[in-house]
Scaffold this motif. Structure first.
Motif, short mmCIF file in Angstrom:
data_model
loop_
_atom_site.label_atom_id
_atom_site.label_comp_id
_atom_site.label_asym_id
_atom_site.label_seq_id
_atom_site.Cartn_x
_atom_site.Cartn_y
_atom_site.Cartn_z
N GLN A 281 0.84 -1.21 0.00
CA GLN A 281 0.00 0.00 0.00
C GLN A 281 0.87 1.26 0.00
OE1 GLN A 281 -3.32 -0.38 -0.19
NE2 GLN A 281 -3.51 -2.53 0.42
N ASP A 282 1.89 1.28 0.88
CA ASP A 282 2.74 2.46 0.97
C ASP A 282 3.68 2.58 -0.22
OD1 ASP A 282 1.53 3.07 3.35
OD2 ASP A 282 3.39 3.37 4.45
N ILE A 283 4.12 1.44 -0.75
CA ILE A 283 4.98 1.48 -1.94
C ILE A 283 4.23 2.15 -3.09
CG2 ILE A 283 6.09 0.07 -3.72
CD1 ILE A 283 6.67 -2.00 -1.53
N LEU A 284 3.00 1.73 -3.32
CA LEU A 284 2.22 2.26 -4.44
C LEU A 284 1.81 3.72 -4.20
CD1 LEU A 284 0.00 -0.84 -5.31
CD2 LEU A 284 2.06 -0.03 -6.47
N TYR A 285 1.58 4.06 -2.95
CA TYR A 285 1.26 5.46 -2.64
C TYR A 285 2.43 6.36 -2.99
CZ TYR A 285 0.05 9.58 0.18
OH TYR A 285 -0.22 10.86 0.61
N GLN A 286 3.63 5.96 -2.59
CA GLN A 286 4.81 6.77 -2.89
C GLN A 286 5.10 6.79 -4.39
OE1 GLN A 286 6.11 8.69 -0.84
NE2 GLN A 286 5.51 7.91 1.16
N ALA A 287 4.76 5.72 -5.08
CA ALA A 287 5.01 5.65 -6.53
C ALA A 287 3.92 6.34 -7.34
CB ALA A 287 5.12 4.18 -6.95
N GLY A 288 2.82 6.71 -6.69
CA GLY A 288 1.73 7.38 -7.40
C GLY A 288 0.90 6.45 -8.27
N LEU A 289 0.83 5.17 -7.88
CA LEU A 289 0.11 4.18 -8.67
C LEU A 289 -1.00 3.55 -7.85
CD1 LEU A 289 3.18 2.37 -10.30
CD2 LEU A 289 1.74 4.15 -11.34
N HIS A 290 -2.17 3.44 -8.43
CA HIS A 290 -3.32 2.78 -7.80
C HIS A 290 -3.08 1.27 -7.82
CE1 HIS A 290 -7.46 1.44 -7.17
NE2 HIS A 290 -7.77 2.68 -6.81
N PRO A 291 -3.54 0.53 -6.80
CA PRO A 291 -3.36 -0.92 -6.81
C PRO A 291 -3.92 -1.61 -8.05
CG PRO A 291 -4.04 -0.20 -4.63
CD PRO A 291 -4.13 1.00 -5.53
N ARG A 292 -4.94 -1.02 -8.68
CA ARG A 292 -5.53 -1.63 -9.88
C ARG A 292 -4.79 -1.26 -11.17
NH1 ARG A 292 -10.91 -3.36 -8.86
NH2 ARG A 292 -11.75 -2.61 -6.88
N CYS A 293 -3.81 -0.38 -11.08
CA CYS A 293 -3.13 0.12 -12.28
C CYS A 293 -2.49 -1.02 -13.07
CB CYS A 293 -2.07 1.14 -11.87
SG CYS A 293 -1.20 1.87 -13.25
N ASP A 294 -2.72 -1.04 -14.36
CA ASP A 294 -2.17 -2.06 -15.25
C ASP A 294 -0.67 -1.83 -15.41
OD1 ASP A 294 -1.53 -3.88 -17.21
OD2 ASP A 294 -2.74 -2.94 -18.78
N MET A 295 0.15 -2.82 -15.05
CA MET A 295 1.59 -2.68 -15.16
C MET A 295 2.03 -2.41 -16.59
SD MET A 295 3.16 -2.83 -12.23
CE MET A 295 4.83 -3.18 -12.79
N GLY A 296 1.27 -2.91 -17.54
CA GLY A 296 1.62 -2.72 -18.94
C GLY A 296 1.50 -1.29 -19.40
N SER A 297 0.81 -0.44 -18.62
CA SER A 297 0.61 0.96 -19.00
C SER A 297 1.70 1.87 -18.45
CB SER A 297 -0.75 1.45 -18.48
OG SER A 297 -0.74 1.58 -17.06
N LEU A 298 2.62 1.33 -17.65
CA LEU A 298 3.64 2.17 -17.03
C LEU A 298 4.71 2.60 -18.03
CD1 LEU A 298 2.30 1.10 -14.42
CD2 LEU A 298 4.59 0.82 -13.46
N SER A 299 5.08 3.86 -17.94
CA SER A 299 6.22 4.36 -18.70
C SER A 299 7.50 3.85 -18.04
CB SER A 299 6.22 5.89 -18.74
OG SER A 299 6.45 6.41 -17.44
N GLU A 300 8.63 4.02 -18.73
CA GLU A 300 9.91 3.62 -18.14
C GLU A 300 10.17 4.41 -16.86
OE1 GLU A 300 13.53 1.51 -17.86
OE2 GLU A 300 11.84 1.20 -19.23
N GLU A 301 9.83 5.68 -16.89
CA GLU A 301 10.03 6.52 -15.70
C GLU A 301 9.19 6.03 -14.53
OE1 GLU A 301 9.43 11.19 -14.25
OE2 GLU A 301 9.08 10.61 -16.33
N GLU A 302 7.92 5.68 -14.79
CA GLU A 302 7.04 5.20 -13.72
C GLU A 302 7.53 3.85 -13.19
OE1 GLU A 302 2.58 6.86 -14.64
OE2 GLU A 302 3.41 5.37 -16.03
#
Length: 275
Positions: free
Chosen positions: A181-202
């Protein structure tokens, strides 16, 4: 539940507190709990442990392993070991109680569900335990960005959410529903976020947040929603947990929310974590 920071700190406390103690008695299922599972033959626990001396303790992911010469005791999930230095304080209810010859003990209670195992070193064939020992820990120097990418590459070809990537299939043992939960909060990503949609920076930010958050949790004695070997709450203040839900987000001021996803509760800020 025991996750990486809790198992890391409890193992450290065991090395400091239990070293050289000798087992005098073992009590199994003082108060039976139907969601307590045992690795190895629980009827042999007393014979395996009595007279053994504590020689060390380790953690593997979310598993705590106590060493007693050639015997290993492991605790996982909701099986919390607690140290008692006074016989008057020994628990009246426990799933496992290990008494030492100096009138101290370790008692195990179970929250929701838990696993306990006692066996001769090298004889346990349980997959979860072996997998936790084999995988590279986020606390290891070998936990590099290249390794993180390699783990993700093995997931390509199917849709994987951020929560599923971090918390399922034992990709990163010890990172469970609480830690992520805290990892994703700091990364700015929702738990449901599709990993395939992440940019290299994200993706790189997700790695950095995983690396930094886990280390901070360990350095500060575990999360503030869990307790250590001595019954004290961890010193790491969670950003997203049952303690913070419905309070203002520290980044944007909007109310933190909770929901259900992949069989567990998720906490999130709908403004700061993109879905």
């Amino acid at each position: 539940m025991l996750e990486l920071s809790e198992s890391y700190n409890i193992a450290k406390q065991m090395r400091d507190t239990l070293k050289d103690k000798i087992v005098s008695e073992v009590v199994v299922l003082q108060t039976p709990h139907k969601f307590t599972w045992f690795w190895g033959d629980k009827n042999s626990y007393e014979e395996l442990l009595e007279g053994k001396q504590v020689t060390g303790a380790n953690s593997y992911g979310g598993i705590i392993e106590l060493e007693l010469e050639d015997v290993r005791v492991i605790f996982a999930d909701g099986a919390y070991p607690r140290y008692y230095d006074n016989p008057k304080k020994f628990p009246k209810k426990s799933q496992l109680l290990i008494l030492f010859d100096d009138d101290t003990s370790v008692g195990v209670s179970v929250q929701m569900y838990g696993f306990v195992g006692i066996f001769k070193e090298g004889t346990c064939e349980e997959g979860y335990y072996l997998g936790s020992k084999a995988k590279i820990s986020p606390l290891s120097d070998a936990f590099t960005y290249e390794y993180f990418k390699q783990v993700y590459e093995q997931s390509k070809g199917k849709k994987v959410s951020a929560k599923a990537f971090l918390g399922t299939e034992q990709r990163f043992p010890g990172i469970g529903n609480g830690t992520l939960q805290d990892i994703l909060y700091q990364a700015g990503l929702h738990p449901r976020c599709d990993m395939g949609s992440l940019s290299e920076e994200e993706f790189h930010r997700l790695y950095t947040c995983t690396y930094d958050t886990v280390r901070q949790m360990c350095e500060e004695g575990g999360r503030d929603i869990e307790k250590d070997l001595l019954g004290n709450q961890g010193g790491y203040q969670t950003w997203l947990s049952k303690k913070t839900v419905w309070t203002p987000c520290t980044k944007c001021g909007y109310e933190l929310r909770k929901g259900s996803y992949l069989g567990g509760t998720i906490y999130y800020c709908e403004h700061c974590q993109r879905e």
